[in-house]
Design a protein around this motif. Structure first.
Motif, short mmCIF file in Angstrom:
data_model
loop_
_atom_site.label_atom_id
_atom_site.label_comp_id
_atom_site.label_asym_id
_atom_site.label_seq_id
_atom_site.Cartn_x
_atom_site.Cartn_y
_atom_site.Cartn_z
N TYR A 24 0.62 -1.25 -0.11
CA TYR A 24 -0.08 -0.04 0.09
C TYR A 24 1.00 1.15 -0.02
O TYR A 24 2.10 1.27 0.68
CB TYR A 24 -0.82 -0.06 1.19
N ASP A 25 0.24 2.39 -0.77
CA ASP A 25 1.23 3.63 -1.15
C ASP A 25 1.05 4.48 0.54
O ASP A 25 1.83 5.28 0.54
CB ASP A 25 0.74 4.24 -2.08
N GLN A 26 -0.09 4.31 0.97
CA GLN A 26 -0.32 5.18 2.12
C GLN A 26 -1.11 4.75 3.14
O GLN A 26 -1.77 3.72 2.65
CB GLN A 26 -1.00 6.48 1.65
N PHE A 27 -1.13 5.15 4.40
CA PHE A 27 -1.75 4.69 5.55
C PHE A 27 -3.24 5.06 5.41
O PHE A 27 -3.63 6.17 5.00
CB PHE A 27 -1.19 5.15 6.82
N ARG A 28 -4.30 4.22 6.07
CA ARG A 28 -5.46 4.60 6.30
C ARG A 28 -5.58 5.67 7.38
O ARG A 28 -4.49 5.78 8.12
CB ARG A 28 -6.43 3.32 6.71
N PRO A 29 -6.70 6.46 7.58
CA PRO A 29 -6.82 7.29 8.83
C PRO A 29 -6.51 6.79 10.00
O PRO A 29 -7.35 5.54 10.46
CB PRO A 29 -8.35 7.92 8.60
N GLY A 30 -5.75 7.37 10.81
CA GLY A 30 -5.58 6.78 12.11
C GLY A 30 -4.51 5.86 12.41
O GLY A 30 -3.66 5.73 13.56
N GLN A 31 -3.94 5.27 11.39
CA GLN A 31 -2.93 4.01 11.32
C GLN A 31 -1.81 4.52 11.73
O GLN A 31 -0.92 4.04 12.74
CB GLN A 31 -3.01 3.22 10.03
N ARG A 32 -1.18 5.79 10.91
CA ARG A 32 0.15 6.07 11.01
C ARG A 32 0.48 6.59 12.73
O ARG A 32 1.35 6.19 13.37
CB ARG A 32 0.51 7.26 10.44
N SER A 33 -0.52 7.42 13.34
CA SER A 33 -0.19 7.70 14.66
C SER A 33 -0.12 6.49 15.81
O SER A 33 0.65 6.71 16.63
CB SER A 33 -1.16 8.77 15.10
N ALA A 44 -1.74 1.69 23.73
CA ALA A 44 -2.70 2.32 22.87
C ALA A 44 -3.95 1.49 22.98
O ALA A 44 -3.99 0.38 23.13
CB ALA A 44 -2.22 2.26 21.29
N LEU A 45 -4.97 2.22 22.78
CA LEU A 45 -6.51 1.51 22.56
C LEU A 45 -7.10 2.04 21.08
O LEU A 45 -6.99 3.32 20.86
CB LEU A 45 -7.22 2.09 23.57
N VAL A 46 -7.17 1.13 20.12
CA VAL A 46 -7.36 1.51 18.93
C VAL A 46 -8.76 0.94 18.87
O VAL A 46 -9.25 -0.12 18.83
CB VAL A 46 -6.60 0.54 18.03
N ILE A 47 -9.79 1.89 18.52
CA ILE A 47 -11.10 1.58 17.87
C ILE A 47 -11.17 2.00 16.44
O ILE A 47 -11.48 3.18 15.99
CB ILE A 47 -12.24 2.49 18.73
N MET A 48 -11.37 0.97 15.58
CA MET A 48 -11.42 1.11 14.13
C MET A 48 -12.53 0.09 13.66
O MET A 48 -12.45 -0.78 13.97
CB MET A 48 -10.31 0.85 13.43
N PRO A 49 -13.28 0.80 12.90
CA PRO A 49 -14.34 0.02 12.37
C PRO A 49 -14.10 -1.25 11.34
O PRO A 49 -12.84 -1.37 10.93
CB PRO A 49 -15.25 0.72 11.40
N THR A 50 -14.64 -2.44 11.14
CA THR A 50 -14.52 -3.54 10.42
C THR A 50 -13.96 -3.07 9.10
O THR A 50 -14.51 -2.24 8.13
CB THR A 50 -15.58 -4.52 10.25
N GLY A 51 -12.72 -3.54 8.65
CA GLY A 51 -12.12 -3.14 7.40
C GLY A 51 -11.44 -1.83 7.52
O GLY A 51 -10.89 -1.25 6.35
N GLY A 52 -11.24 -1.41 8.51
CA GLY A 52 -10.52 -0.04 8.93
C GLY A 52 -9.19 -0.18 8.85
O GLY A 52 -8.12 0.87 8.95
N GLY A 53 -8.57 -1.48 9.18
CA GLY A 53 -7.16 -1.66 9.00
C GLY A 53 -6.39 -1.79 10.23
O GLY A 53 -5.31 -1.16 10.73
N GLN A 209 -7.09 5.94 19.83
CA GLN A 209 -7.38 6.13 18.56
C GLN A 209 -8.89 5.70 18.07
O GLN A 209 -9.23 4.58 18.25
CB GLN A 209 -6.50 5.58 17.38
N VAL A 210 -9.66 6.79 18.10
CA VAL A 210 -10.95 6.16 17.78
C VAL A 210 -11.39 6.83 16.32
O VAL A 210 -11.64 8.11 15.92
CB VAL A 210 -12.29 6.79 18.89
N SER A 211 -11.27 5.78 15.47
CA SER A 211 -11.80 6.21 13.86
C SER A 211 -13.33 6.51 13.96
O SER A 211 -14.12 5.81 14.82
CB SER A 211 -11.12 5.33 13.05
N SER A 212 -13.59 6.96 12.79
CA SER A 212 -15.25 6.92 12.53
C SER A 212 -15.75 5.64 12.23
O SER A 212 -14.92 4.69 11.88
CB SER A 212 -15.49 7.93 11.15
N PHE A 213 -16.86 5.36 12.87
CA PHE A 213 -17.56 4.32 12.53
C PHE A 213 -18.36 4.20 11.50
O PHE A 213 -18.88 3.18 11.24
CB PHE A 213 -18.45 4.08 13.99
N ASN A 214 -18.29 5.15 10.55
CA ASN A 214 -19.09 5.29 9.34
C ASN A 214 -18.44 4.25 8.47
O ASN A 214 -17.40 4.53 8.04
CB ASN A 214 -19.04 6.54 8.76
#
Length: 736
Positions: A24-33, A44-53, A209-214
């Motif tokens: 992959y060329d770039q990270f998805r939102p929230g991954q890099r931090s 770390a506590l990572v809340i990312m929706p299914t398929g969010g990486g 890290q709480v990513s959008s659940f959308n």
């Protein structure tokens, strides 16, 4: 043995390492931090929706840090699936669980101590055993442990939708190994669950890290389930393409539905806790490897499924809570491609769910479960945007309408209920924000129930001011206020209404309240049943690439998506890379994948292009670009033969039959010939009146997709007709 990664210093940037290992060329939102925090040994506590990486958040650091990353995973099938994917990608990973033979277990432990492994997957039960804790101590003293990753971390919280008592013991990691970083990862967690996870795992000043659940690629709908519920589902299954999951409430219903679908010719298997371990494992494997199309299952088929290309999920019975529904429906479209989520609502099923809740031995658990079920029914009956209701449950607010649910596609009429809302909220305030919706409605409607009298609420100024509205109308308003976040509700099993800042804006006439009035349920369109706007040759090549992927996967005894995700195949079909350099630019093609599969896939693409007179088409993005000089040069002998037969007066279908092609492919040949400037008389295919209708729509909807144009004109016009007329329209405009 697969390669062991170099430390982080070997790469000029994290993006370079990402491309090297995962393509992959770039990270998805929230991954890099998160990755940067883990590399610094921060919790770390990572809340990312299914398929969010989520997995990448610990997999990449594992490859860039010294030592072994220990990943706690709740299901053997899930950890084995992760290990298979990593190993196929050239990454040294393994797992330790009860299904492994003793000799294999000892060999894997030896590989760990020899520094040959970068990621180790274990179950919480295995991790807590005395022997494994001793192995951990040895690893720390020899090759090192780079971190602990607790996957499906919501299992640690009794407020989560899938609480598992054994997860509570994982706090021992912090007690025994305080110098090693710990991260918890989950797809869903309310604020209360997040707090509980951090406390139970004893996370120290964690990055949260709480990513959008959308999940914008998912279409949500609710359908009423009538007496012909099976026929409804059967019709829907036939409309959908690709793999699907149908969830049922009971084992009996799973077996019945699977048997009837099988009898009607569907490729389907059942999955529930009543089947033997071997049968469940075999059924899941066959589904993941595309040997069957459908899985009918109870919620036991949940975290163990890691198949990214599920195109639809159907809930034949109402789920127990919104969080569980979000997780289960979220098994669709993990690859980011469009997918469809349907829920069938029948109030008899709600009564069954309530009965099952009543069997719980713990009264507190019953109380919480009943509130969660009521929230689920509220979701199903909602007249507002369904995505807004889901996101609101997790504390996230969605602006506007999602246009990806039945209520947004077919919105019910709105009415101004500001005065009624003021009455409702005023009653909440008069009752001192200590009661739930049912009691507020009783007071508004002037009830003489003993509870109302004992509390002296029959003397409140709001008692009886809502007699003109029915209980159902007041309940509709109450749900709408909650969904619009104009009032809050406690979530501890005692659903008490609380006023918020927006509530006071309504009471002060600073904010109007619009309520969507329900009509008969109308099913929204299935997003994956309409033809794609891809050219026919793209669809045809994609089919061939999927077949190639399946053959390669079967040879290696791995699921097809381990070879490549469907999104990567779709990009290949659209851009048609015919060199290794071009193939390496496809998202998801890293160094290992390029070396392992580059030749076989580019050979297949070159052969397809030769057979169809095509060239590489970089930058098309899957949609038909305007004709260019390079594009005009791609017309070959196959197109000339089509034109010759067409000029002999043969129909598209006759040409297709003679040449062994699809009619849509023949139409695409003619379309390309028109763009090249060849004289093609489309009057013999498209009636002049229809041409005028299509041209009018093209003029009004310039830039619209084929599907949008056809929706405007009507189903009587074929996609082939639109393609041909559009080609002539573009050519006429260019020459005019």
């Amino acid at each position: 043995m697969a390669e062991v990664a170099s430390p982080v210093a070997a790469f000029p940037s994290l993006e370079t390492a990402l491309k090297h290992y995962f393509g992959y060329d770039q990270f998805r939102p929230g991954q890099r931090s998160v990755i940067e925090a883990v590399l610094k040994n921060q919790d770390a506590l990572v809340i990312m929706p299914t398929g969010g990486g989520k997995s990448l958040c610990y997999q990449l650091p594992a490859l860039l840090k010294l030592g072994v990353m220990v990943v706690v995973s709740p299901l053997i099938a899930l950890m084995q699936d992760q290990v298979d994917s990593l190993q196929d990608n050239g990454i040294a990973a393994t797992c330790l669980n009860s299904a492994i033979a003793f000799e294999t277990l000892r060999q894997r432990e030896a590989d760990l101590l020899a520094g040959k492994i970068k990621l180790l997957y274990v179950s919480p039960e295995r991790l807590m055993s005395a022997g494994f804790l001793e192995l951990l101590s040895q690893l720390i003293q020899t090759v090192g442990v780079s971190g602990f990753a607790i996957d499906e971390a919501h299992c640690v919280s009794e407020w989560g939708h899938d609480f598992r008592p054994e997860y509570r013991q994982l706090s021992v990691l912090r007690a025994k190994f305080p110098q090693i970083g710990v991260m918890g990862l989950t797809a869903t967690a309310t604020e209360r669950v997040r707090s509980d996870i951090a406390q139970q795992l004893r996370l120290c000043d964690p990055l949260i890290q709480v990513s959008s659940f959308n999940r914008p690629n998912l279409f949500y709908e609710v359908r009423p389930k009538g007496r012909d519920g099976y026929q409804q589902v059967q019709r829907q299954v036939k409309q959908h393409q690709g793999s699907g999951i149908i969830y049922c409430l009971s084992r009996k219903r799973v077996d019945e539905l699977a048997q009837r679908l099988t009898a009607d010719g569907e490729s389907v298997l059942p999955y529930h806790a009543g089947l033997s371990d071997d049968t469940r494992r075999e059924n899941q494997t066959r589904f993941i490897r595309d040997d069957v199309r459908l899985m009918v299952a109870t919620v036991a088929f949940g975290m163990g499924i890691n198949k990214p290309d599920v195109r639809f999920v159907i809930h034949y019975d109402i789920p127990r809570n919104i969080e569980g529904y979000y997780q289960e429906s979220g098994r669709a479209g993990r690859d980011g491609e469009p997918a469809h989520c349907s829920l069938y609502l029948a109030y008899g099923d709600v009564a069954t769910a309530e009965f099952l809740i009543g069997q719980k031995p713990n009264q507190d658990e019953q109380r919480i479960a009943r509130q969660q079920l009521r929230q689920m029914v509220d979701y199903a009956e909602a007249t507002v945007c369904r995505r807004r209701v889901q996101l609101s449950y997790f504390g996230e607010f969605l602006e506007g309408a999602c246009q990806q649910c039945d209520n947004c596609i077919n919105p019910p009429p709105l009415e101004d209920w500001t005065i009624e809302a003021q009455k409702f909220l005023s009653c909440v305030a008069r009752c001192q924000e200590r009661f739930g919706m049912a009691h507020i409605i009783d007071v508004l409607r002037g009830s003489k129930k003993q509870k109302v009298i004992d509390l002296r609420h029959d003397q409140l100024s709001t008692h009886g001011i809502g007699k003109d509205r029915s209980v159902d109308e007041w309940r509709l308003l109450g749900r709408s206020l909650l969904h619009q976040r104009l009032v809050d509700e406690t979530t501890d099993g005692y659903p008490v209404l609380k006023l918020n800042a927006a509530s006071w804006q309504v009471l002060r006439n600073q904010l109007a309240v619009q309520v969507a009035i329900p009509t008969d349920f109308v099913a929204g369109p299935a997003t994956d049943t309409s033809p794609s706007d891809d050219a026919p040759e793209v669809t045809q090549l994609l089919t061939g690439l999927k077949a190639l992927r399946k053959r390669l996967a079967d040879q290696q005894s791995v699921p097809p998506y381990v070879v490549f995700p469907e999104s990567a195949l779709r990009q290949m079909a659209r851009t048609r890379p015919q060199t290794l350099e071009a193939f390496g630019q496809v998202s998801g093609v890293g160094s290992r994948k390029l070396a392992q599969y580059g030749e076989v896939f580019t050979d297949a693409i070159r052969q397809f292009c030769a057979d169809h007179g095509l060239a590489s088409d970089p930058g098309a993005g899957g949609r038909r670009p305007r004709p260019s000089r390079e594009r005009r040069q791609t017309v070959g002998d196959t197109h000339r033969l089509t034109l010759e037969l067409y000029r002999q007066g043969r129909s598209l279908q006759e040409i297709a039959d003679q040449r062994g092609l699809k009619a849509s492919t023949v139409a695409s040949h003619l379309e390309r010939l028109i763009h090249q400037g060849e004289a093609v008389d489309i009057d013999q295919v498209v009636e002049p009146d229809q041409q005028r209708t299509i041209r009018s729509a093209l003029a009004e909807m310039e830039g619209a997709s084929l599907t949008e144009i056809r929706d405007r004109i009507g189903a009587a016009v074929s996609y082939e007709d639109i393609r041909l007329v559009r080609a002539m329209w573009h050519r006429d405009r260019a020459s005019g």
